[in-house]
Design a protein around this motif. Structure first.
Motif, mmCIF file in Angstrom:
data_model
loop_
_atom_site.group_PDB
_atom_site.id
_atom_site.type_symbol
_atom_site.label_atom_id
_atom_site.label_comp_id
_atom_site.label_asym_id
_atom_site.label_seq_id
_atom_site.Cartn_x
_atom_site.Cartn_y
_atom_site.Cartn_z
ATOM 1 N N TYR A 1 -12.157 57.154 73.888
ATOM 2 C CA TYR A 1 -11.361 57.890 72.909
ATOM 3 C C TYR A 1 -11.936 57.704 71.508
ATOM 4 N N LEU A 2 -12.245 56.455 71.220
ATOM 5 C CA LEU A 2 -12.764 56.113 69.901
ATOM 6 C C LEU A 2 -14.133 56.755 69.654
ATOM 7 N N ARG B 1 -13.525 60.176 68.535
ATOM 8 C CA ARG B 1 -12.927 60.269 67.197
ATOM 9 C C ARG B 1 -13.918 59.882 66.111
ATOM 10 N N LEU B 2 -14.688 58.845 66.347
ATOM 11 C CA LEU B 2 -15.617 58.382 65.313
ATOM 12 C C LEU B 2 -16.965 59.088 65.399
ATOM 13 N N LYS C 1 -19.338 58.497 67.577
ATOM 14 C CA LYS C 1 -20.379 57.473 67.731
ATOM 15 C C LYS C 1 -20.781 57.340 69.191
#
Lengths: 473, 303
Positions: free
Chosen positions: B31-32, B35-36, B38
């Protein structure tokens, strides 16, 4: 929140984790996307941005628990107002177990033990954590402000719970319930109960930590819980678990060593013209061989001689050394290992084809002929014998690595051997597991040998070992 | 383009719908990553589902999976791009033919000076895209999987850095090709060597370990649907037990699954010690390990 995070990160740094500015920013960004309430995800979000090596995870987890243990959803309200006025014994979350929690205070120790047994039997996590809380309240004897580490309380609590007896009882219970288990089933049941008991132990630990944090604040607690990272663990005083972690970390390192030692050969030297390759590339210039291509010389496989002291004074280091030797021998085509105390013996054969390092080490310790007179280190005699028996096998391809503390028990140093070795070999390095300040004190005569080495390195932990590998050219 | 995922639970459910059972950590990091914007560096023992995760994310987001398998000696021309020199050569030859022929036919053939020609042969028509460039230039949603990144040499690692941090590739003759969309990038590593700090800094880090007992059982149940609950339970317990031993190579999740499938094929209802020993070679890959495990599993026999 940002303050909390800043404190958290500075504690991570203090614990030795390399957290760069970019990573710091990433973490700040990450927590904007994942709410604190989703604790597991939150933890992994921080972990993913801040921790870039699995061996650091444990240290991270501890710091995380300390900083955020009071901030999960269930602690939210009580943590803020509940504790400040209390006597320190009232702990957030106590009232959450409601009737059960209240009833537990009144329980006799026998009843509590029974409840624990039931909870472990049925793997009832809710009851288990309630019991853990209750056990800490009763047995740990925690006093606010007392500067005692968490392990002390943990020890006291667990001793009272007598988990070994509980395990035995659980096994009996399982045996009776099923009317006789097969050995395999028995083993599996035992594994299962052990893992449940382990969960209880962790629960108790977490509870103690929570109380400590409530009492003294995150920063102070984090400080007492700080442990060296795997790469900083001293070889000489590593515990069993730490040793295991070290062993896993050795492997990538030996690959690095292999690359380093082979590299010099590959760079900067060009071989004869590679006609085929030149012609093929000339096609992109319309058939004009504009860019001559050369054949690179095949990198010569370096040979390594490892000569390790395995006497009592460096026993812990020696074990590690042997593991290192084993790991090295899987990376290099030709590694020969020698161990000595006052006599010296080649042990290469024990490592060859040995899939199990423990067995190899065992064989080295029992079969190698390393004692000449009295089993006290005698570098001089060991070196002399080495030179006599294997000296002529050293070639300009050979790198010699000596491992030991150079504590010679006031015997003759025979350092001329090293001088000769150096004349023949490509490199001679010495790794010493003692702190540099101890060198040349007492019967340590390292500098006598150091004069004939390309380098001497203090090598007490992985970080230093890595440094050594990096220094190699 | 908006974010791909709603929330962490949504990621977990999405992965579950393509038969990948993720724990909180895995779902959270995926998820991150979105969102980021990366890349994710995944480490862990072999066979715990690192590559599988990338594949599953691709399946779940209905993206194309572009895979770069790393190996020692991987270079720019295999990872990024290469000029199609054969085609370039033909183009030059064609020009020559035109120039040496008479002027009458020149109008139909490509014409112009050397500089035109140069511009022509270094245009996209002559570019062979390799996985990294391919992922950058894709207009459809893609998931880029850089598999076993620890296999390449340290020097080659640097190739990845530009792609990973800025999602762009510099080609001297063409200029910089920037991504039209941010691909989800997964790198996997078996940790045979320490990756460079620069690479790690650019990535989110995810360590996938052997799953918890319950999750592994769930994985077995999902992947081998015909298995009975009891058998699955026994299997994962034995596997856990084996992992606690000091073995050369611990059984991985994929080996657990193989074992489960075998036992189902053999029509086993439950595992006795004997049957376990007979089929151990599916779980363990070294003779010494098998010997050790056999000894351990039957150790209580005498007692």
């Amino acid at each position: 929140m940002l303050d909390l995070l800043a404190g958290f990160i500075s504690e991570l740094r203090a614990a030795g984790l390399p957290v760069s500015l970019t990573e710091n920013l990433d973490a700040t960004e990450a927590v904007r996307h994942i709410p604190l309430e989703d604790r597991e995800a939150f933890k992994y979000a921080l972990g993913a941005t801040l921790v870039k090596s699995n061996s650091h995870w444990k240290a991270f987890e501890t710091v995380f628990e300390v900083y955020f243990s009071l901030r999960g959803p269930q602690w939210d309200i009580q943590a803020e107002d509940g504790d400040g006025n209390g006597d320190g014994r009232r702990v957030p979350g106590e009232d959450r177990s409601l009737a059960r929690g209240g009833a537990m205070d009144a329980m006799s120790p026998e009843q509590l033990a029974e409840l624990l047994y039931r909870a472990l039997m049925d793997a009832d996590d809710a009851v288990l954590s309630a019991v853990a809380r209750q056990a800490v309240t009763r047995f740990s004897g925690m006093e606010p402000g007392r500067p005692v580490g968490g392990t002390y309380y943990l020890y006291r609590t667990l001793r009272k719970l007598d988990l070994d007896a509980v395990l035995a009882r659980l096994m009996e219970g399982a045996q009776e319930a099923s009317g006789g288990l097969t050995p395999l089933e028995q083993r599996l049941a035992k594994d299962e109960y052990e893992s449940r008991i382990d969960r209880l132990r962790k629960e108790v630990e977490a509870e103690i930590r929570r109380r400590l944090v409530a009492d003294r604040g995150a920063q102070a607690v984090a400080k007492t819980l700080r442990k060296p990272l795997p790469e900083d663990v001293d070889f000489m005083h590593a515990s069993r678990d730490e040793m295991m972690a070290l062993r896993r970390a050795i492997h990538p390192l030996t690959r690095k060593l292999a690359v380093r030692l082979a590299r010099k050969r590959r760079h900067g030297r060009k071989g004869p013209l590679d006609f085929r390759n030149t012609m093929r590339h000339s096609l992109s210039y319309g058939g004009v061989p504009a860019e001559p291509k050369f054949r690179y010389p095949r990198p010569a496989k370096p040979e390594i001689f490892v000569i390790a002291d395995i006497s009592g004074s460096v026993a812990a280091f020696a074990r590690f050394t042997l593991q290192l030797t084993h790991a090295i021998s899987s990376q290099f085509s030709k590694v020969r290992s020698f161990v000595f105390i006052d006599g010296i013996d080649e042990v290469t054969r024990f490592f060859e084809g040995a899939e199990d390092i423990t067995e190899a080490v065992h064989r080295v310790n029992t079969e190698a002929d390393v004692v000449w007179v009295d089993g006290h280190s005698d570098y001089g005699h060991a070196l002399e014998t080495f030179w006599e028996r294997w000296g002529r096998e050293i070639s300009p391809k050979t790198s010699v690595i000596l491992l030991g503390d150079a504590r010679n028990n006031y015997h003759a140093s025979q350092s001329w051997v090293l001088k000769e070795v150096r004349r023949r070999a490509r490199h001679v390095y010495w790794l010493d597991p003692e702190p540099r300040s101890y060198w040349d004190t007492g019967d340590s005569i390292l500098s006598e040998y150091a004069a004939h080495c390309d380098g001497t390195f203090e090598c007490r932990n992985l970080r230093q070992l890595e440094h050594f590998v990096e220094e190699l050219d | 383009m908006g974010p791909r995922f709603e929330s962490v639970p949504a990621v977990r459910e999405g992965l579950a719908s393509v038969s990948y059972l993720a724990d909180e950590g895995i779902a959270g990091v995926v998820y991150l990553a979105d969102r980021l914007g990366k890349p994710v560096l995944i480490e862990g023992p072999a066979g715990v589902g690192k590559t599988e995760l990338a594949k599953s994310v691709a399946a779940m987001t209905q993206s194309r999976l572009i895979r770069l398998q790393c190996y020692e000696g991987l270079d720019e021309s295999k990872a990024l791009y290469e000029w199609n020199y054969k085609k370039q050569l033909l183009r030059i030859q064609a020009q020559r033919v035109v120039e040496s022929g008479d002027g009458a036919t020149a109008s139909s053939a490509p014409s112009g000076s050397w500089s035109d020609l140069e511009e022509d042969i270094f245009s996209e028509d002559f570019l062979l895209t390799r996985p990294l460039l391919e992922a950058i230039r894709a207009t459809d949603p893609v998931v880029l999987l850089v598999d076993e990144v620890d296999r390449v040499e340290v020097e080659t690692e640097a190739l990845l850095l530009e792609v990973l941090s800025d999602y762009q590739v510099s080609i001297p003759e063409l200029g910089t090709v920037a991504a039209t969309q941010l691909p989800l990038v997964f790198l996997t590593s078996n940790n045979t060597r320490e990756l460079s700090e620069a690479l790690k800094r650019r990535c989110l880090y995810l360590h996938i370990d052997y799953p918890e007992l319950e999750r592994e059982k769930a994985i077995v149940m999902t992947r081998v649907p015909e298995i009975s609950d009891h058998l699955a339970d026994q299997i994962v317990r034995i596997v856990r037990s084996l992992r606690s031993l000091e073995l050369k190579k611990h059984p991985s999740v994929s080996e657990t699954l193989d074992w489960a499938r075998t036992l189902v094929l053999l029509g086993a209802e439950s595992i006795g010690a004997e049957q376990a020993q007979d089929t151990l070679h599916i779980l363990l890959k070294y003779r010494t390990d098998i010997e050790k495990a056999t000894k351990e599993l039957s150790v209580a026999e005498g007692a």
